[in-house]
Design a protein around this motif. Structure first.
Motif, mmCIF file in Angstrom:
data_model
loop_
_atom_site.group_PDB
_atom_site.id
_atom_site.type_symbol
_atom_site.label_atom_id
_atom_site.label_comp_id
_atom_site.label_asym_id
_atom_site.label_seq_id
_atom_site.Cartn_x
_atom_site.Cartn_y
_atom_site.Cartn_z
ATOM 1 N N LEU A 198 -15.057 -50.947 35.835
ATOM 2 C CA LEU A 198 -14.556 -52.111 36.565
ATOM 3 C C LEU A 198 -14.254 -53.250 35.609
ATOM 4 N N SER A 199 -13.136 -53.933 35.859
ATOM 5 C CA SER A 199 -12.833 -55.140 35.099
ATOM 6 C C SER A 199 -13.898 -56.180 35.384
ATOM 7 N N ARG A 200 -13.979 -57.185 34.537
ATOM 8 C CA ARG A 200 -15.070 -58.156 34.661
ATOM 9 C C ARG A 200 -14.996 -58.973 35.951
ATOM 10 N N ASP A 201 -13.793 -59.129 36.496
ATOM 11 C CA ASP A 201 -13.689 -59.847 37.770
ATOM 12 C C ASP A 201 -13.826 -58.910 38.964
ATOM 13 N N GLY A 202 -14.010 -57.613 38.700
ATOM 14 C CA GLY A 202 -14.214 -56.645 39.762
ATOM 15 C C GLY A 202 -12.978 -56.270 40.546
ATOM 16 N N ARG A 203 -11.812 -56.709 40.088
ATOM 17 C CA ARG A 203 -10.588 -56.479 40.865
ATOM 18 C C ARG A 203 -9.811 -55.239 40.452
ATOM 19 N N TRP A 251 -12.828 -52.418 29.623
ATOM 20 C CA TRP A 251 -12.182 -53.722 29.735
ATOM 21 C C TRP A 251 -12.739 -54.705 28.718
ATOM 22 N N ALA A 252 -11.838 -55.417 28.054
ATOM 23 C CA ALA A 252 -12.235 -56.450 27.110
ATOM 24 C C ALA A 252 -12.652 -57.712 27.864
ATOM 25 N N ALA A 253 -13.255 -58.640 27.149
ATOM 26 C CA ALA A 253 -13.726 -59.877 27.768
ATOM 27 C C ALA A 253 -12.592 -60.700 28.353
ATOM 28 N N ASP A 254 -11.381 -60.571 27.782
ATOM 29 C CA ASP A 254 -10.246 -61.353 28.270
ATOM 30 C C ASP A 254 -9.527 -60.684 29.431
ATOM 31 N N GLY A 255 -10.077 -59.564 29.925
ATOM 32 C CA GLY A 255 -9.507 -58.893 31.084
ATOM 33 C C GLY A 255 -8.485 -57.831 30.764
ATOM 34 N N ARG A 256 -8.142 -57.659 29.488
ATOM 35 C CA ARG A 256 -7.191 -56.620 29.124
ATOM 36 C C ARG A 256 -7.903 -55.289 28.918
ATOM 37 N N LEU A 257 -7.178 -54.205 29.177
ATOM 38 C CA LEU A 257 -7.754 -52.867 29.117
ATOM 39 C C LEU A 257 -7.622 -52.297 27.708
ATOM 40 N N TRP A 284 -17.552 -44.455 22.566
ATOM 41 C CA TRP A 284 -17.318 -44.639 21.131
ATOM 42 C C TRP A 284 -16.999 -46.096 20.794
ATOM 43 N N PHE A 285 -16.635 -46.872 21.791
ATOM 44 C CA PHE A 285 -16.423 -48.294 21.536
ATOM 45 C C PHE A 285 -17.031 -49.122 22.666
ATOM 46 N N GLN A 286 -17.400 -50.369 22.328
ATOM 47 C CA GLN A 286 -18.063 -51.251 23.274
ATOM 48 C C GLN A 286 -17.501 -52.659 23.132
ATOM 49 N N PRO A 287 -16.733 -53.139 24.125
ATOM 50 C CA PRO A 287 -16.247 -54.520 24.062
ATOM 51 C C PRO A 287 -17.407 -55.512 24.131
ATOM 52 N N LEU A 288 -17.308 -56.591 23.375
ATOM 53 C CA LEU A 288 -18.348 -57.609 23.346
ATOM 54 C C LEU A 288 -17.875 -58.882 24.034
ATOM 55 N N ASP A 289 -18.805 -59.706 24.461
ATOM 56 C CA ASP A 289 -18.470 -60.957 25.132
ATOM 57 C C ASP A 289 -17.639 -61.879 24.240
ATOM 58 N N SER A 290 -17.807 -61.757 22.945
ATOM 59 C CA SER A 290 -17.091 -62.612 21.998
ATOM 60 C C SER A 290 -15.627 -62.246 21.844
ATOM 61 N N GLY A 291 -15.223 -61.107 22.411
ATOM 62 C CA GLY A 291 -13.869 -60.610 22.217
ATOM 63 C C GLY A 291 -13.779 -59.574 21.120
ATOM 64 N N LEU A 292 -14.807 -59.455 20.294
ATOM 65 C CA LEU A 292 -14.862 -58.399 19.276
ATOM 66 C C LEU A 292 -15.181 -57.062 19.944
ATOM 67 N N ILE A 293 -14.997 -56.002 19.185
ATOM 68 C CA ILE A 293 -15.250 -54.663 19.719
ATOM 69 C C ILE A 293 -16.105 -53.895 18.725
ATOM 70 N N ALA A 294 -17.212 -53.338 19.188
ATOM 71 C CA ALA A 294 -18.012 -52.431 18.365
ATOM 72 C C ALA A 294 -17.378 -51.043 18.448
ATOM 73 N N VAL A 295 -17.186 -50.411 17.281
ATOM 74 C CA VAL A 295 -16.500 -49.120 17.251
ATOM 75 C C VAL A 295 -17.256 -48.132 16.360
ATOM 76 N N VAL A 296 -17.324 -46.893 16.814
ATOM 77 C CA VAL A 296 -17.795 -45.786 15.990
ATOM 78 C C VAL A 296 -16.551 -45.105 15.445
ATOM 79 N N HIS A 297 -16.443 -45.002 14.116
ATOM 80 C CA HIS A 297 -15.193 -44.477 13.546
ATOM 81 C C HIS A 297 -15.466 -43.778 12.219
#
Length: 658
Positions: free
Chosen positions: A193-198, A247-253, A295-308
């Motif tokens: 689900l996106s952060r706004d649930g929509r 979903w990223a913190a800014d709502g983009r997929l 394999w990846f985890q979006p963070l609240d800061s907008g950064l992304i944790a990635v296994v690569h």
């Protein structure tokens, strides 16, 4: 002076019981409120998978007492079996799939109440199964994947995204479960689900494709009633594998796709375009064998944790705007596909050639990575651990074949001058998988006794891009066999291994490669085969739904090339098997049922080839119980001792039947 003794005869403190006891590892990490939770296998408890929580005081505590077992059987390989939610009062709420009956249960660990069922039982086929749950306290539901059998055959099954009421009203009533997706895809992952649930996003695919062949990324609107509306395919297709979306913190997929030939990370723009945020000839995802892998985890800061990585993996922090990627410092060479985030901190499971899987936390604010749980403890002097060598060999036609070589190693023993060591080629399962560069006491069990091990990432393995993975297309039983043999011969030709004391072993698809190698090459003196595929045509009739069409890509459509299925099957060419072998099989295996082994042995009867067949009640596809692992390891070592003329009296003798 270091005492000398023949290879294979060295004493070792790493016995089979020690190797079996350290077979469990942390997995499926998550954050519940301010606490870290994860699952962990317990071989000494019959392979039970427990749920563990880290209390605020730093103490670890099992959430589920025996006999509760948090493990799903969806697609037989399962996936994420639990989710938790923090509540203002009453403590956390957790939902999990219990292995014994596959029902979804709710549990409030801070109360005295026992887990209560949320889903009903079904008498049809293998019943109802659930995986990748996500708790929605506002709606009072759990959103997850439902696998429902509609008949008695393994392929009589459907899968949908479903919503299960948390109040228990569906515990006896299938009709109380809301189906959210339309069932047009045979396989689906759980919705994100996106952060706004929509909006909700998930992945779907259909036979005959496997998820590493081609999948679709689907997006839908979530209306006020919690229904999915206007589902549309955003990316993917028959030749594009999308392994994860979130979903990223800014709502983009964000999603991981191999459209470039490598699983890279992409961002979906409002106009539907996909932008690569860090294009590299590396893998940022892997094969989706289990639902809910991350394999990846979006963070609240907008950064992304990635296994690569390529072959091995590391954890990095990616800035999707600049494409800058900064890796965590540390000794770890393999990060599992499970990540969780809490504020600026990311937690994953990582291991190295000197350490078992540990819970590692990376503070993105400081860049510091540290072990916070499941700390590695040396159970023996680490001087007995093997030192792996990452190598690339030349296969047929000069193609690259990647492998990890583990020479025999002992701190107080050496071999007599001029003696070459025996070596065992390990063929991994899958076959769409790879070997991990991590401490493994099963490997050390052999190397510390003077038997070398080489683990081969044959063509078809993941971790090296799609072209390498696609080498096995319609070539299973050919490329894998050739690549393993090329590595074995190369070690012999360069004077690393004794050419007369080479063995091969593997489980599942690796068992197939082992059996096929014994039937089609003269490289090996013996082989150890575990829960294998042995006959392609009959396997189609008995295996589970997920892999029931796998052979169309690995071998070719049966209707078009039936002769190929016969020609490559070891069970059809038992007259070519001339080397001794050990066959190991779980009696509850739904993926490679025992009937494959039984028919193979019927055809071997009377041929005079020394062999043994060991079966294990209560074991499925892959051995989980400590006593099973102990028996299997000791039997395998006894096989090598007898075939390689090694004098050992510290293990039970395996009786070989001609």
């Amino acid at each position: 002076m270091v005492p000398t003794a023949p290879y294979g005869s060295w004493p070792s403190p790493i016995d089979a019981a020690l190797a079996a006891a350290h077979d469990g590892h942390a997995d499926h990490v998550g954050v519940v409120g301010a606490e870290l939770w994860w699952t962990r296998a317990r071989p000494d408890e019959g392979g039970r998978q427990v749920l563990v929580r880290r209390r605020p005081d730093g103490e670890d505590e099992d959430v589920l007492p025996p006999p509760w077992n948090a493990r799903s059987r969806v697609m037989e390989y399962g996936g994420r079996p639990w989710d938790g939610a923090d509540r203002p009062t009453g403590g956390p709420l957790v939902v999990f799939t219990h292995f014994a009956d596959q029902r979804l249960y709710a549990y409030e660990p801070d109360t005295a109440a026992a887990p209560r069922p949320l889903t009903p039982l079904s008498t049809v086929g293998e019943g109802l199964r659930w995986v990748d749950p996500r708790i929605d306290l506002d709606r009072g539901e759990v959103w997850c994947v439902l696998e429902e059998f509609t008949g008695e055959a393994p392929t009589d099954v459907r899968r949908v995204i479903a919503a299960v009421p948390l109040d228990g009203s569906a515990a006896e009533h299938r009709g109380a479960v809301r189906e959210l997706s339309d069932g047009r895809h045979r396989f689906v992952t759980g919705p994100r689900l996106s952060r706004d649930g929509r909006q909700a996003a998930w992945i779907g695919w259909d036979h005959p494709r496997m998820p590493w062949d081609g999948t679709e990324l689907i997006v839908a609107e979530v209306d006020g009633n919690g229904e999915l509306r206007g589902a549309r395919t955003l990316a993917g297709g028959p030749e594009e594998s999308i392994a994860q979306a979130d979903w990223a913190a800014d709502g983009r997929l964000l999603f991981a796709s191999d459209r470039s030939g490598w699983w890279n990370l992409y961002r979906a723009e409002p106009d539907g375009a996909a932008v690569a945020v860090c294009p590299r000839a590396e893998e940022f995802a892997g094969p989706l064998w289990q639902v809910g892998r991350r394999w990846f985890q979006p963070l609240d800061s907008g950064l992304i944790a990635v296994v690569h990585g390529v072959g091995t993996t590391t954890l990095g922090i990616l800035d999707p705007e600049s494409g800058e990627l900064v890796d965590a410092a540390g000794p770890w060479t393999q990060w599992s596909a499970t990540l969780a985030a809490h504020g600026s901190r990311v937690v994953g499971v990582a291991a190295s050639p000197r350490t078992f899987g540990e819970l590692v936390e990376l503070d993105t604010a400081t860049g510091r990575a540290r072990v916070i749980g499941c700390d590695h403890t040396d159970v023996v002097d680490p001087a007995h651990y093997p030192e792996p060598l990452i190598r690339t060999f030349a296969g047929p036609g000069g193609r690259d074949v990647h492998a990890h070589v583990y020479p025999p190693h002992h701190p107080t023993r050496s071999a007599p001058a001029g003696e070459l060591p025996p070596y065992v080629v390990w063929a991994h399962g899958g076959p769409t998988s790879n070997v991990s560069l991590v401490l493994d006491l099963e490997t050390a069990y052999f190397t510390s006794r003077g038997i070398g091990v080489v683990k081969v990432d044959y063509g078809g393995s993941t971790g090296y891009g799609r072209a390498y993975r696609d080498r096995l297309r319609e070539q299973w039983g050919v490329v894998d066999v050739e690549d393993c043999a090329a590595v074995a011969r190369a070690l012999a030709d360069e004077g690393t291994a004794d050419p007369h004391r080479l063995a091969i072993r593997g489980g599942s698809a690796g068992g197939w490669t082992t059996a096929a190698s014994l039937a089609t090459t003269d490289v090996y003196a013996c082989g150890s085969i575990s829960y294998p595929v042995l006959d392609l045509t009959s396997w189609l009739d008995v295996t589970h739904d997920f892999e029931s069409r796998y052979l169309e890509s690995l071998v070719g459509p049966h209707a078009d090339v039936p002769g190929r299925y016969t020609e490559r099957s070891p069970a059809q060419h038992t007259d070519r098997v001339t080397a001794p072998f050990l066959l190991l099989q779980g009696l509850d295996d739904a993926i490679c049922p025992p009937v494959q082994c039984e028919r193979f042995l019927e055809k071997m009867a009377g041929r005079g080839i020394p062999h043994a067949y060991l079966t294990f009640e209560g074991e499925g596809h892959g051995f989980r119980r400590a006593q099973t692992v102990i028996r299997a390891l000791e039997a395998e070592l006894s096989l090598y001792a007898q075939v390689f003329a090694i004098d050992r009296d510290d293990i039970p003798r395996l009786e070989l039947t001609p």
